[in-house]
Scaffold this active site. Structure first.
Site, mmCIF file in Angstrom:
data_model
loop_
_atom_site.group_PDB
_atom_site.id
_atom_site.type_symbol
_atom_site.label_atom_id
_atom_site.label_comp_id
_atom_site.label_asym_id
_atom_site.label_seq_id
_atom_site.Cartn_x
_atom_site.Cartn_y
_atom_site.Cartn_z
ATOM 1 C CG ASN A 75 41.878 36.802 47.469
ATOM 2 O OD1 ASN A 75 41.333 35.757 47.827
ATOM 3 N ND2 ASN A 75 41.393 37.547 46.494
ATOM 4 C CG HIS B 173 40.145 41.315 41.166
ATOM 5 N ND1 HIS B 173 41.331 40.605 41.083
ATOM 6 C CD2 HIS B 173 39.825 41.336 42.483
ATOM 7 C CE1 HIS B 173 41.704 40.230 42.283
ATOM 8 N NE2 HIS B 173 40.814 40.657 43.159
#
Length: 455
Positions: free
Chosen positions: A284, A315
């Site tokens: 990521n 998240h």
């Protein structure tokens, strides 16, 4: 922009109104708030909207439809874009240029975008569904064509993005490779994931009926099956951007075009990682740069912890995210200390170096798998079952014990100082010359700019 918004509504229906509403509210705040606090206000507004939606998803949506398609993914990407843009405007207009990091200097802009530029950046169709994240300055360079023309020096480093007839520029091979990666891991995911579901890591019956060693192996392999779906999404999003011409990043030392400007994952780097830092450096990637830009480089204290905590908030609001990212802070520090103390003992011969690499590769994948199981199962009760009943908290004990044991390990006496210096010099020259990973041509900035991966 119109195509991107249409794709958003087609994919998520009326839920996509949340993305539009957040974008409009943040643009109004960007225009009205005093420039000295604008970046803080816009960042807070964007993150609050996202967290509110996460809370609704976690605690208000019935469990049986919890994993249906929802708009939180696009909202997460747009939150990154809005907040990074606000910080870039602040850096360009209010920031002390002498105190800015290289990353902040790289992405600072001198004036706010027009409404058309702003919404075009947020909703370009290539990345409106799953990303990857791009930064405003890179996007504008792509739109006006300066990403493939020679640009002036930035931070004293000349960019190598000039295009001429003798240079290869086609993204064909990059797109073909990334699509092949996506197809391979898609096949792996659909084949292996049903056989090795991650939920068994916290299933009491599975735990009772299998030995600790088998459960340990199962944990590692089931996390590989979980990674596969992210490899698919990251590689596919990157390939789509490259196919449209977005993502060109100059040429390497061999004259080959680099299409890694918006790359989110390096699969070989992850699967071959020999340290948690190396693992995270390749995972990521764009989000990690965002974390660095908006958080790590801006707060004076507890930089690492705050960055990991922000990553957990971004998240979602499930307990599993916080178990993963808060413990990751301690794992990162422990691994860094262990490398400083232990690695020199294994640098005396080539055989010891190979043994150390194999050992650290195995340890890295064990620790990361143990770390991310809560990320995949999310809920508090299941996370506690995994850590206490399944794994007996074994790696928590190891990591926390390392903080007390490592200081007592004597420093190794180096017998190969000259060889090490020579090796380091070679690596440095190779990094400066090839410069394969960096968005602006500056040497070794990936080590500085990748968000949660800080020394």
């Amino acid at each position: 922009m119109t195509i991107g918004v249409s794709v958003g509504f087609f994919s998520f229906g009326m839920q996509f109104n949340h993305v539009v509403a957040q974008s409009v509210l943040c643009y109004i705040a960007m225009m009205l708030l005093p420039q000295s606090v604008m970046h803080i206000g816009v960042f807070g507004l964007a993150l609050t909207y996202l967290v509110t939606l996460h809370l609704y998803r976690a605690f208000m949506i019935p469990e049986d439809i919890l994993y249906s398609i929802d708009v939180s993914g696009p909202l997460m990407i747009v939150t990154e874009k809005i907040s990074s843009l606000a910080c870039s405007i602040y850096d360009g207009r209010q920031g002390n240029k002498d105190k800015l990091s290289d990353l902040q200097k790289r992405y600072m802009i001198s004036k706010p975008p027009s409404a058309l530029e702003y919404f075009s950046y947020l909703f370009y169709f290539q990345g409106v569904v799953v990303g990857p994240l791009s930064f405003y300055k890179d996007y504008i360079a792509y739109v006006d064509g300066t990403d493939i023309s020679k640009r002036p020096e930035e931070n004293g480093v000349q960019n190598n993005n000039v295009y001429s007839g003798s240079n290869k520029f086609s993204p064909f091979y990059a797109v073909t490779y990334k699509l092949s990666v996506a197809l391979f891991w898609m096949g792996f995911h659909f084949t292996m994931k049903p056989i090795f579901p991650e939920i068994l890591n916290c299933d009491p019956e599975f735990i009772r009926n299998n030995s600790f060693l088998y459960r340990f192996w199962y944990m590692i392999f089931s996390m590989l099956c979980c990674r596969a779906k992210y490899y698919v999404a990251f590689s596919l999003g990157d390939a789509i951007c490259n196919a449209s011409g977005f993502g060109f990043n100059g040429y390497d030392c061999k004259g080959q075009p680099k299409w890694n400007l918006v790359t989110n994952v390096n699969v070989l780097g992850i699967e071959g990682a020999t340290s948690p830092k190396m693992y995270l450096d390749n995972w990521n990637i764009q989000t990690a740069v965002w974390l660095r830009l908006v958080c790590y480089d801006r707060i004076p204290v507890m930089k690492k912890f705050a960055t990991f905590f922000l990553s957990a908030m971004w998240h979602g609001c499930y307990p599993g995210y916080y178990f993963t990212f808060i413990f990751a802070n301690f794992v990162s520090e422990s691994a860094r200390n262990a490398r400083k103390k232990i690695r020199p003992y294994f640098q005396r011969t080539r055989n010891l170096q190979v043994f150390y690499d194999v050992l650290t590769w195995l340890c890295t994948h064990i620790v990361i798998s143990y770390l991310v199981v809560p990320f995949t199962i999310l809920h508090l009760g299941q996370t506690l079952t995994f850590y206490t009943y399944n794994m007996y908290g074994c790696l928590h004990v190891v990591v926390f014990a390392s903080f007390f044991i490592l200081p007592f390990i004597p420093a190794a006496q180096s017998d190969n100082k000259n060889m090490s210096l020579k090796s380091n010099g070679t690596n440095s020259r190779h990094t400066v010359e090839c410069n394969n990973h960096l968005p602006d041509g500056t040497a070794n900035k990936s080590a500085k700019s990748n968000g949660i991966k800080m020394d």
